[in-house]
Design a protein around this motif. Structure first.
Motif, mmCIF file in Angstrom:
data_model
loop_
_atom_site.group_PDB
_atom_site.id
_atom_site.type_symbol
_atom_site.label_atom_id
_atom_site.label_comp_id
_atom_site.label_asym_id
_atom_site.label_seq_id
_atom_site.Cartn_x
_atom_site.Cartn_y
_atom_site.Cartn_z
ATOM 1 N N ALA A 50 1.271 2.503 2.285
ATOM 2 C CA ALA A 50 1.603 1.089 2.445
ATOM 3 C C ALA A 50 1.884 0.740 3.906
ATOM 4 O O ALA A 50 1.405 -0.284 4.414
ATOM 5 N N ILE A 51 2.639 1.576 4.588
ATOM 6 C CA ILE A 51 2.951 1.329 5.997
ATOM 7 C C ILE A 51 1.684 1.427 6.835
ATOM 8 O O ILE A 51 1.447 0.620 7.742
ATOM 9 N N THR A 52 0.842 2.407 6.528
ATOM 10 C CA THR A 52 -0.427 2.574 7.231
ATOM 11 C C THR A 52 -1.280 1.316 7.085
ATOM 12 O O THR A 52 -1.854 0.822 8.051
ATOM 13 N N HIS A 53 -1.338 0.779 5.872
ATOM 14 C CA HIS A 53 -2.109 -0.441 5.609
ATOM 15 C C HIS A 53 -1.528 -1.627 6.383
ATOM 16 O O HIS A 53 -2.278 -2.452 6.905
ATOM 17 N N GLN A 54 -0.198 -1.726 6.469
ATOM 18 C CA GLN A 54 0.449 -2.834 7.188
ATOM 19 C C GLN A 54 0.062 -2.882 8.658
ATOM 20 O O GLN A 54 -0.030 -3.955 9.238
ATOM 21 N N ILE A 55 -0.161 -1.716 9.272
ATOM 22 C CA ILE A 55 -0.497 -1.714 10.695
ATOM 23 C C ILE A 55 -2.008 -1.683 10.931
ATOM 24 O O ILE A 55 -2.462 -1.505 12.049
ATOM 25 N N GLY A 56 -2.797 -1.892 9.864
ATOM 26 C CA GLY A 56 -4.240 -2.033 10.004
ATOM 27 C C GLY A 56 -5.021 -0.748 9.963
ATOM 28 O O GLY A 56 -6.163 -0.711 10.409
ATOM 29 N N LEU A 57 -4.448 0.309 9.407
ATOM 30 C CA LEU A 57 -5.144 1.587 9.296
ATOM 31 C C LEU A 57 -5.275 1.961 7.833
ATOM 32 O O LEU A 57 -4.650 1.357 6.970
ATOM 33 N N GLN A 58 -6.084 2.966 7.560
ATOM 34 C CA GLN A 58 -6.155 3.493 6.200
ATOM 35 C C GLN A 58 -6.136 5.007 6.252
ATOM 36 O O GLN A 58 -6.612 5.605 7.199
ATOM 37 N N MET A 59 -5.550 5.595 5.230
ATOM 38 C CA MET A 59 -5.428 7.046 5.181
ATOM 39 C C MET A 59 -6.728 7.660 4.675
ATOM 40 O O MET A 59 -7.414 7.089 3.850
ATOM 41 N N ASN A 60 -7.014 8.856 5.177
ATOM 42 C CA ASN A 60 -8.169 9.620 4.727
ATOM 43 C C ASN A 60 -7.687 10.590 3.663
ATOM 44 O O ASN A 60 -7.031 11.565 3.965
ATOM 45 N N ASP A 61 -7.986 10.305 2.385
ATOM 46 C CA ASP A 61 -7.468 11.185 1.342
ATOM 47 C C ASP A 61 -8.399 12.336 1.013
ATOM 48 O O ASP A 61 -8.164 13.046 0.061
ATOM 49 N N THR A 62 -9.451 12.560 1.779
ATOM 50 C CA THR A 62 -10.333 13.685 1.475
ATOM 51 C C THR A 62 -9.640 15.014 1.752
ATOM 52 O O THR A 62 -10.018 16.016 1.180
ATOM 53 N N LYS A 63 -8.605 15.017 2.598
ATOM 54 C CA LYS A 63 -7.881 16.249 2.893
ATOM 55 C C LYS A 63 -6.613 16.370 2.056
ATOM 56 O O LYS A 63 -5.865 17.301 2.189
ATOM 57 N N LYS A 64 -6.370 15.405 1.159
ATOM 58 C CA LYS A 64 -5.131 15.354 0.397
ATOM 59 C C LYS A 64 -5.099 16.442 -0.671
ATOM 60 O O LYS A 64 -6.004 16.558 -1.476
#
Length: 105
Positions: free
Chosen positions: A89-103
């Motif tokens: 959520a915080i990542t989205h607020q600052i205009g980024l997105q997480m890469n979940d391929t390494k999750k």
């Protein structure tokens, strides 16, 4: 993380420029990319409410970050998932997105 719909302004001698859209990102080897990435990670990790003064033995969850890797430790799977959701959520607020391929959980 990747820039998504990002606008920016430049501050020169206490005056802000007009807003402009970021259409291309920095290459991973660019020296500025490391600084910008670290600034973003600092904000994300600080905004996730984790007790930075303790260890996993006396708190419910902990976040460790080095370079572009983040490790989330928690006393239960629920704490880990909640921390990951807060980070997303915080990542989205600052205009980024997480890469979940390494999750991994």
């Amino acid at each position: 993380m990747t820039l998504v719909n990002t606008n920016s302004k430049v501050k020169i001698q206490r005056k802000l420029s007009h807003t402009f859209e970021i259409t291309t990102g920095l290459q991973q080897g660019d020296s500025l990319s490391t600084l910008l990435f670290n600034l973003c990670m600092e904000k994300i990790i600080r905004n996730v409410r984790i007790n930075p003064g303790g260890t996993i033995f006396n708190i419910t969850r902990q976040c460790l970050a080095y370079a572009d890797d983040v490790v989330i430790l928690g006393r239960s799977e629920g704490y880990i998932k909640r921390t990951l959701e807060e980070m997303a959520a915080i990542t989205h607020q600052i205009g980024l997105q997480m890469n979940d391929t390494k999750k991994n959980t």
